[in-house]
Design a protein around this motif. Sequence first.
Motif, PDB file in Angstrom:
ATOM      1  N   ILE A 235      34.031  36.625  33.167  1.00  0.00           N
ATOM      2  CA  ILE A 235      33.962  38.071  32.966  1.00  0.00           C
ATOM      3  C   ILE A 235      32.490  38.485  33.026  1.00  0.00           C
ATOM      4  N   GLY A 239      31.332  38.933  29.045  1.00  0.00           N
ATOM      5  CA  GLY A 239      31.878  37.609  28.801  1.00  0.00           C
ATOM      6  C   GLY A 239      30.870  36.699  28.121  1.00  0.00           C
ATOM      7  N   LEU A 299      34.242  46.176  36.452  1.00  0.00           N
ATOM      8  CA  LEU A 299      34.756  45.529  35.243  1.00  0.00           C
ATOM      9  C   LEU A 299      35.590  46.506  34.429  1.00  0.00           C
ATOM     10  N   MET A 311      39.667  41.864  34.316  1.00  0.00           N
ATOM     11  CA  MET A 311      38.259  41.583  34.036  1.00  0.00           C
ATOM     12  C   MET A 311      37.810  40.281  34.690  1.00  0.00           C
ATOM     13  N   PHE A 312      38.691  39.274  34.683  1.00  0.00           N
ATOM     14  CA  PHE A 312      38.362  38.005  35.322  1.00  0.00           C
ATOM     15  C   PHE A 312      38.260  38.143  36.838  1.00  0.00           C
TER      16      PHE A 312
END
Length: 363
Positions: A235, A239, A299, A311-312
């Motif tokens: 992320i 992240g 994002l 998000m990933f």
Amino acid sequence: MSSRVVDMAALGGLGVLFFYVLVAGKELLVPLSIALMLWFLLNALARLMVRYSPGGAKLPHLVWMGAALVAVGFVSVFVFDLLAESLSGVSAAAPRYQENILRLADRGAAFFGLEKAPNFSSIAEGIDLKWAVRGVAGFVTTIVGNMGMILLYVIFLSLEQESFGRKLDALFPNAERRTNVRAMLEGMGRRIIDYVWIKTLVSLSTGVISFAILKAVGVDYAVFWGFVIFLLNFIPTIGSLLGVVFPSLLALVQFPTVGPFVAVVVLLAVTQFAIGNVIEPKLMGGKLNLSPLVVILSLVLWGKLWGVPGMFLCVPLTVIAMLVMGNFERTRPLAILLSADGEVPFGEEVVGDKAGENVAGGE
């Protein structure tokens, strides 16, 4: 009405339809997108096996894809067994953590000269850590539940890979147009493979180093947190921050003193900064060419559309969108806005180790 206005209206309508399909088809598209990223990773791993295997080039690419899939499968089973054990341990230790939260609340009240801390205590008592653990376990279970569909997608993508080149020739009989489309797909495939491969290695390194730090400090379930940090590093931006905050909070409620908490915060922050701001940019180079502002906006956008999986996937999905729009005159201005330096390839030529050949034709 001018043709330009009609074109803009048509593009606007297509944009609305596109986002509607993304939201309405979330249950289908999310597993498919995860499978696509896994397929790119398998292609990179298969190419690595071919490179370091004597006579590996003599075997069909599909054989190496199968070997890569088996290797990833064994690693996944091992990791999920560790996660299941760690989650059950966290659930059992949750009452002890809640007691430490109450103790910290009392210390905080004493530090500020308060006789008691009813607000802090009520907030702490309202935190149901067992429920939070069950929520995390439910999320993992959901991902595991979709693994069958994801695996099926990966298998069919690998099978289609062998015949995709022939289909492309049949779809575009015009040689010039076919060359441009093939170059676009190969350039896109090469960039996504590079991103997925480098990001996986960088995230794995971050997770392993973080695990070693947490294990040395004595934080509970270091294996679990190392895996969580590995995932969170996919992320962008937040992240890395969450990869420091979550284990640090556990250290804060686990130990009676703040020393281990400070050590975890400092060491994890230094690790994330060194890898994320020094090593990763050197490895990535200009492969993605995405504007940092666009990364943040993507994002937020993909997170709103698809939640945590979005998000990933936000960076590779945005790269795909930029490269596709860059190959059409009417949408090229949008691709230029998404790029970091305004240079978007048009009919990009295949160079280097021809990573895209595996994507376009499986040759």
